[in-house]
Structure formats: structure tokens, C-alpha cells
Write a protein that holds these residues in place. Structure first.
Motif, PDB file in Angstrom:
ATOM      1  N   VAL A 120       0.857  -1.191   0.000  1.00 16.17           N
ATOM      2  CA  VAL A 120       0.000   0.000   0.000  1.00 16.17           C
ATOM      3  C   VAL A 120       0.891   1.238   0.000  1.00 16.17           C
ATOM      4  O   VAL A 120       1.737   1.409   0.882  1.00 16.17           O
ATOM      5  N   HIS A 150       1.094   1.132 -10.496  1.00 18.97           N
ATOM      6  CA  HIS A 150       0.403   0.040 -11.193  1.00 18.97           C
ATOM      7  C   HIS A 150       1.131  -0.403 -12.455  1.00 18.97           C
ATOM      8  O   HIS A 150       0.902  -1.523 -12.932  1.00 18.97           O
ATOM      9  N   GLU A 155      -1.518  -5.273  -8.723  1.00 15.82           N
ATOM     10  CA  GLU A 155      -2.113  -5.695  -7.464  1.00 15.82           C
ATOM     11  C   GLU A 155      -1.777  -4.765  -6.302  1.00 15.82           C
ATOM     12  O   GLU A 155      -2.401  -4.851  -5.245  1.00 15.82           O
ATOM     13  N   LYS A 157      -1.728  -1.366  -4.068  1.00 14.61           N
ATOM     14  CA  LYS A 157      -2.797  -0.405  -3.796  1.00 14.61           C
ATOM     15  C   LYS A 157      -2.211   0.992  -3.594  1.00 14.61           C
ATOM     16  O   LYS A 157      -1.168   1.163  -2.957  1.00 14.61           O
ATOM     17  N   VAL A 159      -3.468   4.877  -2.253  1.00 14.33           N
ATOM     18  CA  VAL A 159      -4.515   5.544  -1.476  1.00 14.33           C
ATOM     19  C   VAL A 159      -4.061   6.968  -1.180  1.00 14.33           C
ATOM     20  O   VAL A 159      -2.883   7.178  -0.853  1.00 14.33           O
ATOM     21  N   ASP A 191      -7.590   3.021  -4.424  1.00 15.47           N
ATOM     22  CA  ASP A 191      -8.342   1.894  -3.871  1.00 15.47           C
ATOM     23  C   ASP A 191      -9.401   2.316  -2.868  1.00 15.47           C
ATOM     24  O   ASP A 191     -10.383   1.606  -2.670  1.00 15.47           O
ATOM     25  N   ASN A 232     -12.819   1.135  -0.728  1.00 18.05           N
ATOM     26  CA  ASN A 232     -12.423   0.666   0.594  1.00 18.05           C
ATOM     27  C   ASN A 232     -12.170   1.827   1.550  1.00 18.05           C
ATOM     28  O   ASN A 232     -11.975   2.971   1.144  1.00 18.05           O
TER      29      ASN A 232
END
Length: 410
Positions: A120, A150, A155, A157, A159, A191, A232
Motif C-alpha cells: 500500500v 500500477h 495488485e 494499492k 490511497v 483503492d 475501501n
């Protein structure tokens, strides 16, 4: 893997990070926010190797980092100015940091580490406080970071760093920064949303109902953004302010248990759990950094928990390996299951349940033979349960209770 704390600093090896690592170990939390204000040069070239020593320390101590690339809006007014930078600048940073620190990345290979790394990546903590970064520039920065990360691994994340003003000012637009990044949340490049929640006796009193909850802010922020995708929920900072009407340590600890489950049990529009992780602030502080309101350490060397940190430690020991099977916010009831048993949680507070009272009837599963009633201050009662429901009585309103049902050993 949903609980942690911060901050793990990158500019020093050892102290002052030793104190936060001791706190994380003391409560049993495996995550840490690792932040840096010096993660690029003045001409905005990323310098990921500045994280190497901090990453090595985190790995040695068994803590998985959440990386925060910090930028303050005041930087653009320095001499020389340090503007936020372009899409291309942030894309390059995303590539550099993901390539080096993801599981199996360059740092892991160089240090012979397997199965461990950063998954993350976050950037720009609380932009809505100073609110000096142009909204379009902020959106382009996060877009570049997300695309860069990415491009290395889809996969991973990304934020946005935590927002403060839904909590502090009731502003669901986050001073315009929320709607600015809505397209990036809608298309999945970001995300989720990180909301900082400081529950306060005067300004954000959870004792006055769910209007003052992480769930309420999450719902209102998403509505202000106009999102249709279910994103999320993240929380890199939350705590009960030990001040004014909540100044007694016992009061703050009692309400911290409610706050913990508020943060952990946030749901999306589909009613399913949306919380990825939640980190109380500040586990390592004795009050020397920001005063006593959020300090969760009673002593520094060796680290010793104050009452809110003891609550956190107890809950991690009870529920650390569990997952939610039911979240009923109308009744204020949560159910979790795990290899060691089942945990029931009840918010016995006005505005958090449709039926507050002095008794709680639980229905144990057929395999249960014992039940433990827990409060903010630990285990309160153990009873035998066989063949039907059990009623716990003489409960006080205004606090959260837990019932642990241990699985019998084979």
C-alpha cells in the motif's frame, strides 16, 4: 494484518523509531505507517534508497510498512519554491518506490527477503488542513503516483493520504479535495479513502450517536464525491481525545473500545466490511510530542501502555485472528469468527443501538460451553453456557461490551 500505528521515520535509524516499534510489539500490531518528507530531490527526482535503512529495521522487527510520501502545501512558498510537481514527476516516483519496495522487488532481492514488502502506497497527508495545494495539481499528482505504481504491479494499492476535515469541520467535500479525486476512485486507480477520526468531547462526540462515527464520515464523503463504485476504507489516524469531559483515563479508555470497533467495522454500500486497516495515533508518545490528549504510552523506556493502549492490546489478543461474519449497525451488534472461537460485540450506547439497556441476551453456537464477558477494563465475568441462550445483566449503558466464546479443545 488490519491494525498498526505510526510513524516509522526514514531519516533516522533506531531512536526515535525504537519507541514506536516497542509500542507496536507491546500491543501486538503488525503494521506501521512509514513516512518521509525527504523522498525526492529539490528537482523532484525520487530517492527510494533513502528508505533502505528504515525498511531493513521494519523487517527485522516484524512490522510491515505502509509508505507515505509526504508533501505539505507550504512547500510551494519556500525559497526556492518546491511545487507539488507534475503527473510525470509522480509517475516516476510511483515506479521507483513500487519497483524497489514491493514484495519481491529490488530491495527484497538485494536483502534476500521473501514474502515481505510494501503493498500500500499513500501520498500527501491531510491536504485539506492547509488547503493550499491546487485541486487539479493534487489530482494529477495522485493520478501519476497510481499509474506509476500500477505499471510495476497492478495488485499494489494506492490511497490518498488521510483527510481531516470531515472530522474536524464536518466538511464532506474535504475542502474540495474529495470531489477532485473522485474520477480516480471511480475507475479504481485509487483503492479507497483514508479518513482521520479524532473523537472529541465537544467537536466529534461519539456519545451522541453514529452521526459522529467513521462510518458516517465515510458515507457522506462518498456521497459528496458522487461515487458509484464501492471503495475501501482506510484509517491511518484515529483516537479518543483525552480532554474536557473525557479527560479521565478510564473514560477515554472506555470510549476507545467503541471507537476501535467503529473503525474496524466500517461497511461499504453493499453492507460488506470495507476497512482495510485502522491505526490509532499515537501509540509511542508519552505526551512529549503533542501533549496528553492522544498519547498512548504511560512510559517510554521501556514502553508501557496507558489505558487506551491496554484496550487495544486486549482486543488484538481476543480478535486478532478473527474475521467479521455479521455487522448489524442498527442493533449495534458485530459477530466475528476465528480458529479460537467467536466474538460478539455490542455497542450499548444511545444512537449506536436501537435497544440500549442493562441486559444483553446472547445465543451461543452449539459447540460453546463457556462465555466470557469483556469490557474496556478487561475480563469481567466467565460463565458456563450449554443448551440455549444466556442473559448478561447489570450492564451499564454508554459503553461497548464483548462476549468471547472459546472453542473447546478437541
Amino acid at each position: 494484518m488490519r491494525i498498526g500505528g505510526g510513524n516509522l521515520v526514514t531519516h533516522l535509524h533506531g531512536a526515535p523509531s525504537a519507541q514506536i516499534y516497542a509500542a507496536l510489539r507491546g500491543v501486538g500490531a503488525p503494521l506501521g505507517r512509514m513516512d518521509s518528507y525527504g523522498w525526492r530531490t529539490l528537482d523532484r527526482k525520487p530517492t527510494p534508497m533513502d528508505f533502505d535503512a528504515a525498511m531493513r529495521e521494519a523487517h527485522e522487527r516484524g512490522v510491515t510498512p505502509i509508505i507515505l510520501l509526504e508533501y505539505e502545501g507550504s512547500y510551494q512558498f519556500l525559497e526556492p519554491p518546491q511545487p507539488i510537481g507534475s503527473y510525470e514527476d509522480w509517475y516516476a516516483a510511483g515506479v521507483a518506490y513500487a519497483k524497489r519496495f514491493r514484495p519481491g522487488g529490488d530491495w527484497a532481492k538485494a536483502n534476500h527477503v521473501t514474502g515481505w514488502g510494501v503493498t500500500v502506497f499513500t501520498a500527501i497527508n491531510e491536504p485539506d488542513v492547509q488547503a493550499t495545494i491546487p485541486r487539479d495539481a493534487y489530482r494529477r499528482a495522485l493520478e501519476g503516483l497510481a499509474d506509476g505504481v500500477h505499471s510495476v504491479d497492478r495488485e499494489l494499492k494506492v490511497v490518498p493520504g488521510g483527510f481531516a476535515t470531515c472530522n474536524s469541520h464536518g466538511d464532506a467535500t474535504l475542502r474540495g479535495y474529495g470531489p477532485a479525486i473522485a474520477p480516480l476512485l471511480e475507475d479504481g486507480r485509487l483503492d479507497g479513502v483514508d479518513l482521520h477520526t479524532y473523537y472529541n468531547f465537544r467537536w466529534f462526540p461519539l456519545t451522541k450517536g453514529r452521526r459522529f462515527s467513521a462510518q458516517s464520515c465515510f458515507d457522506r464523503v462518498k456521497k459528496a464525491m458522487g461515487l458509484t463504485r464501492d471503495v475501501n476504507f482506510y484509517a491511518t489516524e484515529y483516537n479518543i481525545s483525552k480532554s474536557e469531559g473525557w479527560a479521565r483515563p478510564e473514560t477515554a479508555a472506555k470510549l476507545f473500545l467503541t471507537a476501535f470497533w467503529d473503525e474496524m467495522a466500517v461497511v461499504g454500500a453493499n453492507g460488506r466490511p470495507a476497512t482495510i486497516f485502522a491505526m490509532p495515533w499515537n501509540l509511542g508518545d508519552t505526551g512529549t510530542i503533542e501533549g496528553p490528549s492522544y498519547a498512548m504510552a504511560a512510559a517510554a523506556d521501556p514502553w508501557r501502555p496507558e489505558p487506551r493502549a491496554i484496550v487495544l492490546r486486549n482486543v488484538i489478543r481476543l480478535a486478532g485472528s478473527m474475521h467479521f461474519t455479521s455487522i448489524d449497525q442498527q442493533k449495534g451488534l458485530l459477530t466475528l469468527d476465528g480458529p479460537d472461537g467467536r466474538l460478539l460485540v455490542w455497542h450499548n450506547l444511545d444512537g449506536w443501538t436501537d435497544a440500549p439497556g442493562s441486559a444483553w441476551t446472547v445465543v451461543p453456537p452449539p459447540w460453546a460451553v463457556a462465555a466470557e464477558l469483556w469490557g474496556w477494563d478487561g475480563l469481567r465475568k466467565s460463565v458456563s453456557v450449554t443448551g440455549g441462550e444466556h442473559r448478561f445483566t447489570a450492564l451499564r449503558q454508554g459503553e461497548t461490551y464483548m462476549v468471547f466464546l472459546p472453542r473447546p479443545e478437541p
